[in-house]
Write a protein that holds these residues in place. Structure first.
Motif, PDB file in Angstrom:
ATOM      1  N   PHE A 179       0.910  -1.351   0.056  1.00 28.37           N
ATOM      2  CA  PHE A 179       0.022  -0.116   0.046  1.00 28.37           C
ATOM      3  C   PHE A 179       0.738   1.063  -0.033  1.00 28.37           C
ATOM      4  CE2 PHE A 179      -2.037   3.351   2.524  1.00 28.37           C
ATOM      5  CZ  PHE A 179      -3.246   3.763   1.557  1.00 28.37           C
ATOM      6  N   GLY A 180       1.900   1.172   0.694  1.00 20.21           N
ATOM      7  CA  GLY A 180       3.023   2.380   0.773  1.00 20.21           C
ATOM      8  C   GLY A 180       3.493   2.844  -0.486  1.00 20.21           C
ATOM      9  N   LEU A 181       3.661   1.409  -1.189  1.00 19.51           N
ATOM     10  CA  LEU A 181       4.529   2.018  -2.876  1.00 19.51           C
ATOM     11  C   LEU A 181       3.240   2.346  -3.779  1.00 19.51           C
ATOM     12  CD1 LEU A 181       6.289  -1.396  -3.287  1.00 19.51           C
ATOM     13  CD2 LEU A 181       7.322   0.771  -2.869  1.00 19.51           C
ATOM     14  N   VAL A 182       2.017   1.769  -3.491  1.00 14.79           N
ATOM     15  CA  VAL A 182       0.802   2.317  -4.523  1.00 14.79           C
ATOM     16  C   VAL A 182       0.432   3.671  -4.208  1.00 14.79           C
ATOM     17  CG1 VAL A 182      -1.572   2.001  -5.028  1.00 14.79           C
ATOM     18  CG2 VAL A 182       0.343  -0.072  -4.874  1.00 14.79           C
ATOM     19  N   PHE A 183       0.317   3.961  -2.664  1.00 13.82           N
ATOM     20  CA  PHE A 183      -0.018   5.269  -2.298  1.00 13.82           C
ATOM     21  C   PHE A 183       0.958   6.410  -2.941  1.00 13.82           C
ATOM     22  CE2 PHE A 183      -0.400   8.961   0.722  1.00 13.82           C
ATOM     23  CZ  PHE A 183      -1.607   8.948   0.936  1.00 13.82           C
ATOM     24  N   CYS A 184       2.259   6.177  -2.967  1.00 13.14           N
ATOM     25  CA  CYS A 184       3.222   6.981  -3.369  1.00 13.14           C
ATOM     26  C   CYS A 184       3.094   7.367  -4.874  1.00 13.14           C
ATOM     27  CB  CYS A 184       4.515   6.651  -2.654  1.00 13.14           C
ATOM     28  SG  CYS A 184       4.646   7.130  -1.027  1.00 13.14           S
ATOM     29  N   MET A 185       3.097   6.044  -5.733  1.00 10.60           N
ATOM     30  CA  MET A 185       3.022   6.139  -6.906  1.00 10.60           C
ATOM     31  C   MET A 185       1.618   6.746  -7.558  1.00 10.60           C
ATOM     32  SD  MET A 185       4.362   2.277  -7.855  1.00 10.60           S
ATOM     33  CE  MET A 185       5.977   1.824  -7.349  1.00 10.60           C
ATOM     34  N   VAL A 186       0.413   6.615  -6.950  1.00  8.45           N
ATOM     35  CA  VAL A 186      -0.770   7.306  -7.350  1.00  8.45           C
ATOM     36  C   VAL A 186      -0.595   8.924  -7.132  1.00  8.45           C
ATOM     37  CG1 VAL A 186      -3.173   7.292  -6.836  1.00  8.45           C
ATOM     38  CG2 VAL A 186      -2.026   5.317  -6.901  1.00  8.45           C
ATOM     39  N   LEU A 187      -0.282   9.234  -5.852  1.00 11.45           N
ATOM     40  CA  LEU A 187      -0.283  10.644  -5.563  1.00 11.45           C
ATOM     41  C   LEU A 187       1.003  11.335  -6.334  1.00 11.45           C
ATOM     42  CD1 LEU A 187      -0.811  11.239  -1.711  1.00 11.45           C
ATOM     43  CD2 LEU A 187      -2.244  11.497  -3.635  1.00 11.45           C
ATOM     44  N   TYR A 188       2.149  10.580  -6.485  1.00 11.26           N
ATOM     45  CA  TYR A 188       3.093  11.386  -7.280  1.00 11.26           C
ATOM     46  C   TYR A 188       3.741  10.423  -8.273  1.00 11.26           C
ATOM     47  CZ  TYR A 188       7.715  13.880  -7.526  1.00 11.26           C
ATOM     48  OH  TYR A 188       8.796  14.535  -8.037  1.00 11.26           O
ATOM     49  N   PRO A 189       3.334  10.244  -9.549  1.00 13.06           N
ATOM     50  CA  PRO A 189       3.634   9.269 -10.495  1.00 13.06           C
ATOM     51  C   PRO A 189       4.937   9.425 -11.005  1.00 13.06           C
ATOM     52  CG  PRO A 189       1.468  10.341 -10.889  1.00 13.06           C
ATOM     53  CD  PRO A 189       1.856  11.095  -9.916  1.00 13.06           C
ATOM     54  N   ALA A 190       5.535  10.627 -10.889  1.00 15.65           N
ATOM     55  CA  ALA A 190       6.945  10.687 -11.078  1.00 15.65           C
ATOM     56  C   ALA A 190       7.970   9.967 -10.331  1.00 15.65           C
ATOM     57  CB  ALA A 190       7.341  12.292 -11.080  1.00 15.65           C
ATOM     58  N   SER A 191       7.318   9.515  -9.083  1.00 13.62           N
ATOM     59  CA  SER A 191       8.406   8.879  -8.324  1.00 13.62           C
ATOM     60  C   SER A 191       8.591   7.421  -8.757  1.00 13.62           C
ATOM     61  CB  SER A 191       7.533   8.471  -6.891  1.00 13.62           C
ATOM     62  OG  SER A 191       6.418   7.507  -7.220  1.00 13.62           O
ATOM     63  N   ILE A 192       7.802   6.830  -9.856  1.00 13.36           N
ATOM     64  CA  ILE A 192       8.120   5.821 -10.524  1.00 13.36           C
ATOM     65  C   ILE A 192       9.474   5.857 -11.371  1.00 13.36           C
ATOM     66  CG2 ILE A 192       7.337   3.891 -12.127  1.00 13.36           C
ATOM     67  CD1 ILE A 192       4.351   4.686 -11.347  1.00 13.36           C
ATOM     68  N   SER A 193       9.502   6.826 -12.329  1.00 15.00           N
ATOM     69  CA  SER A 193      10.656   7.211 -13.182  1.00 15.00           C
ATOM     70  C   SER A 193      11.837   7.721 -12.397  1.00 15.00           C
ATOM     71  CB  SER A 193      10.379   8.054 -13.887  1.00 15.00           C
ATOM     72  OG  SER A 193       9.933   9.309 -13.488  1.00 15.00           O
TER      73      SER A 193
END
Length: 209
Positions: A179-193
Motif C-alpha cells: 500500500f505504501g508503494l501504491v499510495f506514493c505512485m498514485v499521488l506522485y507518479p513521477a516517483s516511479i521514473s
C-alpha cells in the motif's frame, strides 16, 4: 512533528491498554467481532496498541527512523498538503493492511491482531520508493540498499504469511508495504521514473567488490 505526535499517541495508548485489560481487549483487531458487531473502530485502534514493550519499541523505533524522512519528503513534494497525505498514508495503511486478515478470519472468534506494523511498513516502503539506494540495516548487521531489502522483505512476508505458524500477522506487513508503494505512485507518479533512474545509477560491483 507529525511523526512525534503519532509516536506519542501510540506509546500513551499502549501503556494505557496494558494497565486496563478491558481496553486492551476492546481495541484489538478481532475480525469476528468486527463482522458480527460492526465494531469497525478496531481497524484503527488496533494500530495504536502493542503486545509488549519490545513490540512497541521495535515498531516505534522503525517508525521514528523512516517516518521523519518520509514526512520531510512529503513536505517537499506536496507542500502544505504533505502533512495531510502523510497522516492518511499511515492511518489508511493500518486499516488496509488488516483487510486480508479480516476477510480470512471473520468467522473465527479466537483470532486477534494488534500493532502498528501495517502503517510502519507503508512508511518504510514510501521511504524506499523515494530513496531506493539508501541503506536499510537488519539488526545493525546486514545493510543493503532499500530496494533490495524491500524486495527480500516482501518475499519473506508473503512466504511466512502462507505458513501462518508463528503468531505474527505477516499479511499486515506485506499489504502495508504494498500500500505504501501504491499510495506514493498514485499521488506522485513521477516517483516511479525517479525510482528506476536511481536504481540505474547503482553500481553492484563497486559496492561489493
Amino acid at each position: 512533528m507529525i511523526t512525534y505526535i503519532l509516536i506519542g499517541i501510540t506509546v500513551a495508548v499502549s501503556f494505557l491498554a496494558w494497565e486496563k485489560k478491558i481496553l486492551f481487549s476492546k481495541f484489538m483487531m478481532n475480525p469476528y467481532r468486527i463482522h458480527r458487531n460492526h465494531e469497525y473502530y478496531r481497524f484503527i485502534t488496533s494500530g495504536f496498541i502493542h503486545k509488549d514493550h519490545m513490540h512497541l519499541l521495535f515498531n516505534m523505533f522503525s517508525f521514528y527512523f523512516f517516518g521523519l524522512a518520509v514526512e520531510r519528503v512529503f513536505g517537499y513534494v506536496f507542500g502544505d498538503a504533505g502533512a495531510i497525505y502523510y497522516i492518511v498514508l499511515y492511518l489508511l495503511a493500518i486499516v488496509i493492511s488488516d483487510l486480508p486478515s479480516y476477510q480470512k478470519f471473520k468467522n473465527y472468534a479466537g483470532y486477534n491482531s494488534l500493532g502498528a506494523s501495517g502503517g510502519v511498513s507503508a512508511v518504510i516502503f514510501a521511504f524506499i520508493i523515494f530513496q531506493p539506494l539508501a541503506p536499510i540495516c537488519l539488526f545493525a548487521a546486514l545493510c543493503l540498499p532499500g530496494f533490495i531489502m524491500g524486495t527480500l522483505y516482501v518475499v519473506f512476508s508473503y512466504y511466512q504469511g502462507r505458513k501462518s505458524n508463528d503468531n505474527i500477522n505477516h499479511d499486515a506487513h506485506l499489504y502495508g508495504a504494498l500500500f505504501g508503494l501504491v499510495f506514493c505512485m498514485v499521488l506522485y507518479p513521477a516517483s516511479i521514473s525517479e525510482f528506476f533512474a536511481q536504481i540505474r545509477q547503482w553500481d553492484f560491483l563497486e559496492k561489493f567488490f
